[in-house]
Design a protein around this motif. Structure first.
Motif, PDB file in Angstrom:
ATOM      1  N   GLU A  41       1.406  -5.391 -30.393  1.00 42.16           N
ATOM      2  CA  GLU A  41       0.846  -6.734 -30.322  1.00 42.16           C
ATOM      3  C   GLU A  41       1.767  -7.651 -29.525  1.00 42.16           C
ATOM      4  OE1 GLU A  41       0.764  -8.605 -34.199  1.00 42.16           O
ATOM      5  OE2 GLU A  41       2.470  -7.364 -34.841  1.00 42.16           O
ATOM      6  N   SER A  42       1.242  -8.803 -29.168  1.00 37.37           N
ATOM      7  CA  SER A  42       2.028  -9.832 -28.497  1.00 37.37           C
ATOM      8  C   SER A  42       2.434 -10.883 -29.513  1.00 37.37           C
ATOM      9  CB  SER A  42       1.208 -10.464 -27.373  1.00 37.37           C
ATOM     10  OG  SER A  42       1.837 -11.634 -26.887  1.00 37.37           O
ATOM     11  N   GLU A  44       4.888 -14.452 -30.060  1.00 31.42           N
ATOM     12  CA  GLU A  44       5.654 -15.511 -29.400  1.00 31.42           C
ATOM     13  C   GLU A  44       6.969 -15.723 -30.134  1.00 31.42           C
ATOM     14  OE1 GLU A  44       5.106 -20.050 -27.655  1.00 31.42           O
ATOM     15  OE2 GLU A  44       3.611 -19.196 -29.011  1.00 31.42           O
ATOM     16  N   PHE A  49       6.627 -14.506 -24.752  1.00 30.34           N
ATOM     17  CA  PHE A  49       5.690 -13.632 -25.444  1.00 30.34           C
ATOM     18  C   PHE A  49       6.217 -12.203 -25.389  1.00 30.34           C
ATOM     19  CE2 PHE A  49       3.253 -17.298 -24.065  1.00 30.34           C
ATOM     20  CZ  PHE A  49       2.613 -17.658 -25.240  1.00 30.34           C
ATOM     21  N   HIS A  50       6.567 -11.675 -26.554  1.00 27.34           N
ATOM     22  CA  HIS A  50       7.173 -10.358 -26.666  1.00 27.34           C
ATOM     23  C   HIS A  50       6.109  -9.304 -26.947  1.00 27.34           C
ATOM     24  CE1 HIS A  50      11.558 -11.589 -27.367  1.00 27.34           C
ATOM     25  NE2 HIS A  50      10.897 -12.714 -27.141  1.00 27.34           N
ATOM     26  N   SER A  70       4.071 -15.333 -19.703  1.00 28.49           N
ATOM     27  CA  SER A  70       2.615 -15.415 -19.692  1.00 28.49           C
ATOM     28  C   SER A  70       2.007 -14.721 -20.908  1.00 28.49           C
ATOM     29  CB  SER A  70       2.067 -14.776 -18.409  1.00 28.49           C
ATOM     30  OG  SER A  70       0.680 -14.556 -18.504  1.00 28.49           O
ATOM     31  N   HIS A  71       1.184 -15.459 -21.644  1.00 33.80           N
ATOM     32  CA  HIS A  71       0.498 -14.867 -22.784  1.00 33.80           C
ATOM     33  C   HIS A  71      -0.471 -13.787 -22.326  1.00 33.80           C
ATOM     34  CE1 HIS A  71      -2.193 -15.480 -26.571  1.00 33.80           C
ATOM     35  NE2 HIS A  71      -1.348 -14.480 -26.735  1.00 33.80           N
ATOM     36  N   ALA A  72      -1.164 -14.049 -21.200  1.00 34.10           N
ATOM     37  CA  ALA A  72      -2.143 -13.084 -20.690  1.00 34.10           C
ATOM     38  C   ALA A  72      -1.484 -11.762 -20.328  1.00 34.10           C
ATOM     39  CB  ALA A  72      -2.868 -13.661 -19.471  1.00 34.10           C
ATOM     40  N   ALA A  74       1.423 -10.604 -21.528  1.00 36.90           N
ATOM     41  CA  ALA A  74       1.899  -9.969 -22.760  1.00 36.90           C
ATOM     42  C   ALA A  74       0.757  -9.299 -23.511  1.00 36.90           C
ATOM     43  CB  ALA A  74       2.586 -11.006 -23.644  1.00 36.90           C
ATOM     44  N   GLN A  75      -0.392  -9.935 -23.538  1.00 36.60           N
ATOM     45  CA  GLN A  75      -1.548  -9.332 -24.200  1.00 36.60           C
ATOM     46  C   GLN A  75      -1.986  -8.054 -23.487  1.00 36.60           C
ATOM     47  OE1 GLN A  75      -4.250 -12.796 -24.319  1.00 36.60           O
ATOM     48  NE2 GLN A  75      -4.175 -12.645 -26.548  1.00 36.60           N
ATOM     49  N   GLN A 261      -0.985 -14.360 -12.968  1.00 31.20           N
ATOM     50  CA  GLN A 261      -0.701 -14.901 -14.295  1.00 31.20           C
ATOM     51  C   GLN A 261       0.783 -14.889 -14.660  1.00 31.20           C
ATOM     52  OE1 GLN A 261      -2.955 -16.278 -16.305  1.00 31.20           O
ATOM     53  NE2 GLN A 261      -4.739 -15.744 -15.050  1.00 31.20           N
TER      54      GLN A 261
END
Length: 262
Positions: A41-42, A44, A49-50, A70-72, A74-75, A261
């Motif tokens: 999972e990602s 924060e 974002f790890h 970037s959250h995108a 990391a996801q 991104q």
């Protein structure tokens, strides 16, 4: 096998990305480890974002946290890890390999990476045109010319076109204009994506057109493969070539996500 052990063994540090076909062949030669985690999972943490495997941050081969701004991205990384089934196959993890490269290589060599992207502009594939057959010439003009014109307008420089394999030196003014745009691409993640897009398309023009929002990923891919698709239309495509193209496309999609991104 722990997360760190796996990444140390199967990651790909350094500036350049491996050929996807070679990566797949190497992966087949190596015994693949069993999946050792339940959930990817990602998360924060500390402003980044790890990618976390059972809550523990994964690490690159250089033992840096696998974490991005970037959250995108990391996801997408976490989804790549979660998609692994009974075994973990690095050949099916282009995003992880590319981000490892960004964090372990590009982060410390970003000026050299930028310089290489600019050098590519000096012999860009889109600047070398076929002299025949007429259908191919017209197709290149129809697809490539508007892209080049749009980018020229954006950067304030004019590219020199050539026919065949005769080298045409680009004006220093246009290379300087390209360099200014390349300098604006954030390092290391987006820059690593840009470098891989450039390598896979053979074109700095297409890379910058993507970065500037002048073209979308699908159109850039089609433009990069215009000549190849023309030949396929005449002679057909063999199965091995088709498989290589599928692998390249996965690498390309990962690189585009980082460029846009990262």
């Amino acid at each position: 096998m722990s997360t760190d052990d796996f990444l140390a063994r199967f990651g790909s540090p350094g500036q350049r990305q491996p050929d996807p076909v070679a990566a797949a062949q190497q992966a087949m030669r190596n015994p693949l480890p069993k999946r050792f985690y339940e959930k990817a999972e990602s998360l924060e943490r500390d402003g980044l974002f790890h990618v976390a495997l059972d809550g523990r941050t994964a690490r690159t081969p250089a033992r840096k946290p696998l974490a991005v701004a970037s959250h995108a991205v990391a996801q997408a990384l976490a989804a790549e890890w979660q998609a692994q089934k009974g075994e973990i196959d690095p050949a099916r993890m282009p995003m992880t390999r590319l981000v490892n490269s960004a964090l372990d290589g590009v982060a410390d060599q970003h000026e050299a990476v930028r310089a290489e992207i600019v050098r590519y502009a000096g012999s860009d594939a889109l600047c070398y045109r076929a002299g025949e057959p007429r259908e191919l010439v017209e197709r290149q003009d129809q697809i490539w010319n508007p892209l080049i014109t749009a980018l020229e307008s954006r950067i304030g420089g004019r590219f020199v076109m050539a026919q065949g394999v005769v080298f045409a030196e680009q004006p220093q003014a246009v290379l300087d204009a390209v360099a200014k745009r390349v300098a604006a691409i954030p390092a290391p993640v987006a820059l690593a994506g840009a470098h891989n897009v450039m390598t896979l398309t053979g074109s700095t023009i297409l890379t910058l057109a993507l970065a500037e929002g002048l073209i979308d990923a699908e159109a850039a891919w089609a433009a990069a493969h215009l000549d190849e698709d023309y030949q396929i239309g005449i002679w057909g495509q063999d199965e091995e070539a088709a498989e290589r193209r599928v692998l390249r496309r996965k690498e390309y999609d990962a690189a585009v996500l980082l460029l846009m991104q990262g």
